[in-house]
Motif scaffolding. Structure first.
Motif, PDB file in Angstrom:
ATOM      1  N   ALA A  43       0.830  -1.206   0.000  1.00 25.20           N
ATOM      2  CA  ALA A  43       0.000   0.000   0.000  1.00 25.20           C
ATOM      3  C   ALA A  43       0.864   1.255   0.000  1.00 25.20           C
ATOM      4  CB  ALA A  43      -0.931   0.005   1.209  1.00 25.20           C
ATOM      5  N   ALA A  44       1.917   1.265   0.810  1.00 24.83           N
ATOM      6  CA  ALA A  44       2.799   2.432   0.876  1.00 24.83           C
ATOM      7  C   ALA A  44       3.432   2.695  -0.489  1.00 24.83           C
ATOM      8  CB  ALA A  44       3.872   2.225   1.943  1.00 24.83           C
ATOM      9  N   LEU A  45       3.904   1.654  -1.139  1.00 21.61           N
ATOM     10  CA  LEU A  45       4.529   1.819  -2.453  1.00 21.61           C
ATOM     11  C   LEU A  45       3.503   2.265  -3.490  1.00 21.61           C
ATOM     12  CD1 LEU A  45       6.891  -1.288  -2.480  1.00 21.61           C
ATOM     13  CD2 LEU A  45       7.472   1.093  -1.934  1.00 21.61           C
ATOM     14  N   ARG A  46       2.285   1.746  -3.404  1.00 21.10           N
ATOM     15  CA  ARG A  46       1.212   2.155  -4.322  1.00 21.10           C
ATOM     16  C   ARG A  46       0.915   3.644  -4.186  1.00 21.10           C
ATOM     17  NH1 ARG A  46      -4.173   2.374  -3.377  1.00 21.10           N
ATOM     18  NH2 ARG A  46      -4.067   1.061  -1.528  1.00 21.10           N
ATOM     19  N   HIS A  47       1.080   4.178  -2.975  1.00 23.17           N
ATOM     20  CA  HIS A  47       0.838   5.606  -2.720  1.00 23.17           C
ATOM     21  C   HIS A  47       2.085   6.465  -2.960  1.00 23.17           C
ATOM     22  CE1 HIS A  47      -3.288   5.445  -1.227  1.00 23.17           C
ATOM     23  NE2 HIS A  47      -2.973   4.309  -0.634  1.00 23.17           N
ATOM     24  N   GLY A  48       3.159   5.861  -3.469  1.00 24.18           N
ATOM     25  CA  GLY A  48       4.364   6.615  -3.801  1.00 24.18           C
ATOM     26  C   GLY A  48       5.214   6.997  -2.607  1.00 24.18           C
ATOM     27  N   ILE A  49       5.044   6.302  -1.493  1.00 26.88           N
ATOM     28  CA  ILE A  49       5.823   6.599  -0.294  1.00 26.88           C
ATOM     29  C   ILE A  49       7.171   5.896  -0.386  1.00 26.88           C
ATOM     30  CG2 ILE A  49       5.926   6.262   2.220  1.00 26.88           C
ATOM     31  CD1 ILE A  49       2.826   6.611   2.128  1.00 26.88           C
ATOM     32  N   ASP A  50       8.221   6.613  -0.067  1.00 24.95           N
ATOM     33  CA  ASP A  50       9.582   6.074  -0.094  1.00 24.95           C
ATOM     34  C   ASP A  50       9.786   5.227   1.160  1.00 24.95           C
ATOM     35  OD1 ASP A  50      12.196   5.558  -0.728  1.00 24.95           O
ATOM     36  OD2 ASP A  50      12.933   7.529  -0.128  1.00 24.95           O
ATOM     37  N   PHE A  51       9.272   4.002   1.114  1.00 30.91           N
ATOM     38  CA  PHE A  51       9.277   3.082   2.252  1.00 30.91           C
ATOM     39  C   PHE A  51      10.460   2.135   2.096  1.00 30.91           C
ATOM     40  CE2 PHE A  51       7.745   0.244   5.419  1.00 30.91           C
ATOM     41  CZ  PHE A  51       6.666   0.845   6.062  1.00 30.91           C
ATOM     42  N   PRO A  52      11.324   2.023   3.094  1.00 31.32           N
ATOM     43  CA  PRO A  52      12.499   1.159   2.950  1.00 31.32           C
ATOM     44  C   PRO A  52      12.112  -0.323   2.885  1.00 31.32           C
ATOM     45  CG  PRO A  52      12.396   2.076   5.164  1.00 31.32           C
ATOM     46  CD  PRO A  52      11.286   2.700   4.384  1.00 31.32           C
TER      47      PRO A  52
END
Length: 92
Positions: free
Chosen positions: A25-34
């Motif tokens: 979900a974080a990646l789908r929202h464009g969040i730079d998640f490690p």
């Protein structure tokens, strides 16, 4: 059904659907998640759970020590409620 995830201390928030992991979900929202391995091995995506509940597909990936530390493996975790997580390296 979706849930709201908030990451501290950055204050970033995003919606996670019931059929996706927190990391997806974080990646789908464009969040730079490690992340690196997406298998719960490298620990890059591990957050500390401040509030809410998550679930995992079997087998349970968390050790007793992980549970005592409130660690959440975001590459494997599914939100069961709205969540507040802490990850010091995620920036807004």
């Amino acid at each position: 059904m979706s849930h709201q995830v908030t990451i501290l201390p950055s204050g970033l928030s995003f919606q996670v659907e019931s059929n996706e992991t927190i990391l997806e979900a974080a990646l789908r929202h464009g969040i730079d998640f490690p992340f690196r391995c997406k298998q719960g091995v490298c620990t890059s995506c591990v957050c500390r759970l401040r509030s809410g509940s998550v679930s995992y597909l079997p087998p349970e990936p968390l050790t007793d020590l992980d549970k005592a530390q409130n660690f959440t493996y975001c590459c494997l975790a599914y939100a069961e409620s709205d969540l507040t997580l802490h990850h010091p390296f995620i920036r807004g």
